[in-house]
Design a protein around this motif. Structure first.
Motif, mmCIF file in Angstrom:
data_model
loop_
_atom_site.group_PDB
_atom_site.id
_atom_site.type_symbol
_atom_site.label_atom_id
_atom_site.label_comp_id
_atom_site.label_asym_id
_atom_site.label_seq_id
_atom_site.Cartn_x
_atom_site.Cartn_y
_atom_site.Cartn_z
ATOM 1 N N GLY A 83 1.411 43.695 23.153
ATOM 2 C CA GLY A 83 1.389 42.311 22.695
ATOM 3 C C GLY A 83 1.580 42.250 21.195
ATOM 4 N N ASN A 84 2.367 41.282 20.734
ATOM 5 C CA ASN A 84 2.633 41.138 19.298
ATOM 6 C C ASN A 84 2.557 39.670 18.905
ATOM 7 O OD1 ASN A 84 3.825 43.977 18.380
ATOM 8 N ND2 ASN A 84 4.650 43.495 20.410
ATOM 9 N N THR A 85 1.716 39.386 17.935
ATOM 10 C CA THR A 85 1.610 38.030 17.406
ATOM 11 C C THR A 85 1.834 38.074 15.900
ATOM 12 O OG1 THR A 85 0.039 37.350 19.111
ATOM 13 C CG2 THR A 85 0.108 36.033 17.101
ATOM 14 N N PHE A 86 2.803 37.307 15.435
ATOM 15 C CA PHE A 86 3.085 37.166 14.000
ATOM 16 C C PHE A 86 2.682 35.768 13.567
ATOM 17 C CE2 PHE A 86 5.807 40.614 15.210
ATOM 18 C CZ PHE A 86 5.878 41.439 14.098
ATOM 19 N N ALA A 87 2.180 35.638 12.360
ATOM 20 C CA ALA A 87 1.767 34.328 11.865
ATOM 21 C C ALA A 87 2.078 34.185 10.387
ATOM 22 C CB ALA A 87 0.271 34.113 12.091
ATOM 23 N N ILE A 88 2.449 32.976 9.988
ATOM 24 C CA ILE A 88 2.397 32.569 8.579
ATOM 25 C C ILE A 88 1.057 31.882 8.397
ATOM 26 C CG2 ILE A 88 3.315 30.993 6.845
ATOM 27 C CD1 ILE A 88 6.085 31.488 7.936
ATOM 28 N N ARG A 89 0.272 32.360 7.416
ATOM 29 C CA ARG A 89 -1.060 31.792 7.174
ATOM 30 C C ARG A 89 -1.211 31.479 5.692
ATOM 31 N NH1 ARG A 89 -5.573 35.584 9.075
ATOM 32 N NH2 ARG A 89 -4.379 37.190 8.005
ATOM 33 N N CYS A 90 -1.861 30.368 5.407
ATOM 34 C CA CYS A 90 -2.020 29.932 4.019
ATOM 35 C C CYS A 90 -3.478 29.641 3.693
ATOM 36 C CB CYS A 90 -1.185 28.678 3.753
ATOM 37 S SG CYS A 90 0.594 28.908 3.957
ATOM 38 N N ARG A 91 -3.822 29.771 2.419
ATOM 39 C CA ARG A 91 -5.147 29.437 1.914
ATOM 40 C C ARG A 91 -5.024 29.141 0.428
ATOM 41 N NH1 ARG A 91 -8.652 35.003 1.085
ATOM 42 N NH2 ARG A 91 -7.374 35.857 -0.582
ATOM 43 N N TYR A 92 -6.110 28.775 -0.224
ATOM 44 C CA TYR A 92 -6.090 28.592 -1.675
ATOM 45 C C TYR A 92 -5.921 29.947 -2.349
ATOM 46 C CZ TYR A 92 -7.746 23.788 -1.036
ATOM 47 O OH TYR A 92 -7.853 22.471 -0.668
ATOM 48 N N SER A 93 -5.350 29.939 -3.544
ATOM 49 C CA SER A 93 -5.073 31.199 -4.237
ATOM 50 C C SER A 93 -6.336 31.941 -4.646
ATOM 51 C CB SER A 93 -4.214 30.934 -5.480
ATOM 52 O OG SER A 93 -4.909 30.097 -6.406
ATOM 53 N N ASN A 94 -7.474 31.251 -4.719
ATOM 54 C CA ASN A 94 -8.723 31.916 -5.099
ATOM 55 C C ASN A 94 -9.436 32.547 -3.907
ATOM 56 O OD1 ASN A 94 -9.773 29.725 -3.735
ATOM 57 N ND2 ASN A 94 -10.895 28.862 -5.482
ATOM 58 N N GLY A 95 -8.805 32.502 -2.757
ATOM 59 C CA GLY A 95 -9.386 33.112 -1.564
ATOM 60 C C GLY A 95 -10.083 32.142 -0.637
ATOM 61 N N ALA A 96 -10.309 30.917 -1.076
ATOM 62 C CA ALA A 96 -10.987 29.939 -0.228
ATOM 63 C C ALA A 96 -10.065 29.461 0.887
ATOM 64 C CB ALA A 96 -11.446 28.750 -1.063
ATOM 65 N N GLU A 97 -10.653 29.241 2.064
ATOM 66 C CA GLU A 97 -9.875 28.711 3.176
ATOM 67 C C GLU A 97 -9.590 27.233 2.948
ATOM 68 O OE1 GLU A 97 -8.661 30.616 5.475
ATOM 69 O OE2 GLU A 97 -9.690 32.371 4.659
ATOM 70 N N LEU A 98 -8.579 26.719 3.627
ATOM 71 C CA LEU A 98 -8.273 25.297 3.559
ATOM 72 C C LEU A 98 -9.406 24.500 4.196
ATOM 73 C CD1 LEU A 98 -4.485 25.250 4.522
ATOM 74 C CD2 LEU A 98 -5.526 25.563 2.269
ATOM 75 N N PRO A 99 -9.517 23.206 3.901
ATOM 76 C CA PRO A 99 -10.570 22.389 4.518
ATOM 77 C C PRO A 99 -10.571 22.529 6.036
ATOM 78 C CG PRO A 99 -9.481 21.164 2.782
ATOM 79 C CD PRO A 99 -8.705 22.438 2.942
ATOM 80 N N ALA A 100 -11.726 22.370 6.638
ATOM 81 C CA ALA A 100 -11.923 22.667 8.058
ATOM 82 C C ALA A 100 -11.036 21.850 8.978
ATOM 83 C CB ALA A 100 -13.386 22.461 8.424
ATOM 84 N N ASP A 101 -10.548 20.702 8.519
ATOM 85 C CA ASP A 101 -9.708 19.864 9.377
ATOM 86 C C ASP A 101 -8.218 20.058 9.109
ATOM 87 O OD1 ASP A 101 -9.728 18.764 6.849
ATOM 88 O OD2 ASP A 101 -9.810 16.682 7.556
ATOM 89 N N GLN A 102 -7.872 21.053 8.295
ATOM 90 C CA GLN A 102 -6.487 21.248 7.897
ATOM 91 C C GLN A 102 -5.848 22.429 8.632
ATOM 92 O OE1 GLN A 102 -4.730 19.250 5.556
ATOM 93 N NE2 GLN A 102 -6.550 18.000 5.944
ATOM 94 N N GLU A 103 -4.647 22.223 9.136
ATOM 95 C CA GLU A 103 -3.884 23.304 9.763
ATOM 96 C C GLU A 103 -3.503 24.328 8.701
ATOM 97 O OE1 GLU A 103 -1.130 22.192 12.983
ATOM 98 O OE2 GLU A 103 0.432 23.094 11.730
#
Length: 341
Positions: free
Chosen positions: A96-116
């Protein structure tokens, strides 16, 4: 189910020294009319298959940082991305292989909980006939705030054959990168959890509906990518599969209905190219990717269009259409549209 791992802190910032090229999409001949940033590509990346799908590996060299204002839309595409097995595999050694584009803030913080925060592409590598895969991975990032962001390409490869000390190596050749394009007219949408569906043999599902009003006079590009799984006998994902079939034969395509401002039809339906997918029990899962290119003249001077994805189960076992987000708010079945200026 996927669990998203963290990002390493090593990355680089777009700037005159770091950017390989800043091109116009018109020069690339694909989407035309938007500023496009092509970033430094990865070197060879070798890694081991895991026994499960719970942790992503970030592909070194694919991380990009950029500034974006609140609400700014960035069309992100993975290019030069392939994966192959290093160790010999026999029939039944499916990976099985899953590839993803994933984004976050540059300081390491995740995006807000309601944001894709990203989107994924997935399927099984089925040996011995199949030794490599070429993912088609694209998604639109929408900045939740004015800030600096980091996005990268990640992979998880997994199989139940990884047991009793066995190891299997995989390799992503050099050249994988993220291309970022920005548009004045753009939109994205994701199929919500409540719209997950099972498509019976001989049936056609109309899904991923979205109304889009082009901004600009150039060509509109529509993307509708669906996560599909064949319902094998005794599947834990979906029911109805029997041993009478060894998978599902599928057709997918995009349809665009031009509309007046009040939502009534004002032109003929434009049907995109039909893609065919053979999702065997061994293949298990397939990201069905679909694109439609619309010139302004095809819209009959209509100000907007209603977009939908057609999924036809031509033959075989029932077909599961996945929806919502996997853990970490990474989108399953989703769409986007961009219009050149």
């Amino acid at each position: 189910m996927l669990i998203l791992g963290g990002f390493p802190m090593t990355s680089w910032r777009i700037g005159p020294a770091a950017m390989v090229a800043v091109l116009m999409l018109a020069a690339q001949g694909a989407l035309g009319g938007a500023p496009t940033e092509a970033h430094a590509a990865s070197s060879d990346f070798a890694y081991q298959v895991d026994p499960n799908a719970y942790t992503y590996k970030d592909i070194p060299g694919t991380s990009v940082m950029f500034d974006a204002t609140e609400g700014e839309k960035s069309y992100l595409r993975a290019t030069g991305l392939t994966v192959s097995s290093v160790d010999p595999l026999k029939a039944g050694d499916n990976i099985g292989n899953t590839f993803a584009i994933r984004c976050r803030y540059s300081n390491g913080a995740e995006l807000p909980a309601d944001q894709e925060s990203g989107a994924y592409w997935a399927t099984n590598l089925v040996p011995p006939a199949e030794t490599s895969l070429t993912p088609v991975l694209r998604w639109m990032f929408v900045a939740p705030t004015t800030d600096t962001y980091e996005c990268r390409i990640s992979v998880t490869s997994y199989s139940t054959i990884i047991k009793d000390g066995r190891t299997v190596g995989m390799k992503i050749p050099a050249g994988a990168q993220i291309v970022r394009s920005r548009y004045g007219g753009a939109a994205r949408w994701t199929l919500p959890d409540v719209s997950a569906a099972v498509v019976a043999r001989g049936s056609t599902l109309t899904t991923l509906g979205q109304t889009y009003a082009p901004v600009g006079s150039g060509r509109t590009t529509v993307v509708q990518d669906a996560q599909l799984t064949t319902c094998k006998p005794a599947s834990s994902i979906c029911s109805g599969g029997t041993s009478a079939y060894t998978g599902t034969q599928v057709e997918t395509w995009i349809e665009a209905q031009p509309q007046k401002s009040d939502g009534t039809a004002c032109g003929s339906v434009v049907k995109g190219p039909v893609s065919t997918w053979s999702i065997s029990t061994a293949k298990h899962h397939q990201t069905a990717t679909n694109s439609l290119y619309l010139e302004k003249a095809q819209l009959s001077d209509c100000p907007r269009m209603r977009l939908s994805l057609k999924i036809r189960n031509v033959d075989g076992n029932p077909l599961q259409v996945h929806a919502g987000w996997v853990l970490g708010r990474v989108a399953a079945t989703r769409g986007l549209a961009v219009t050149a200026g």
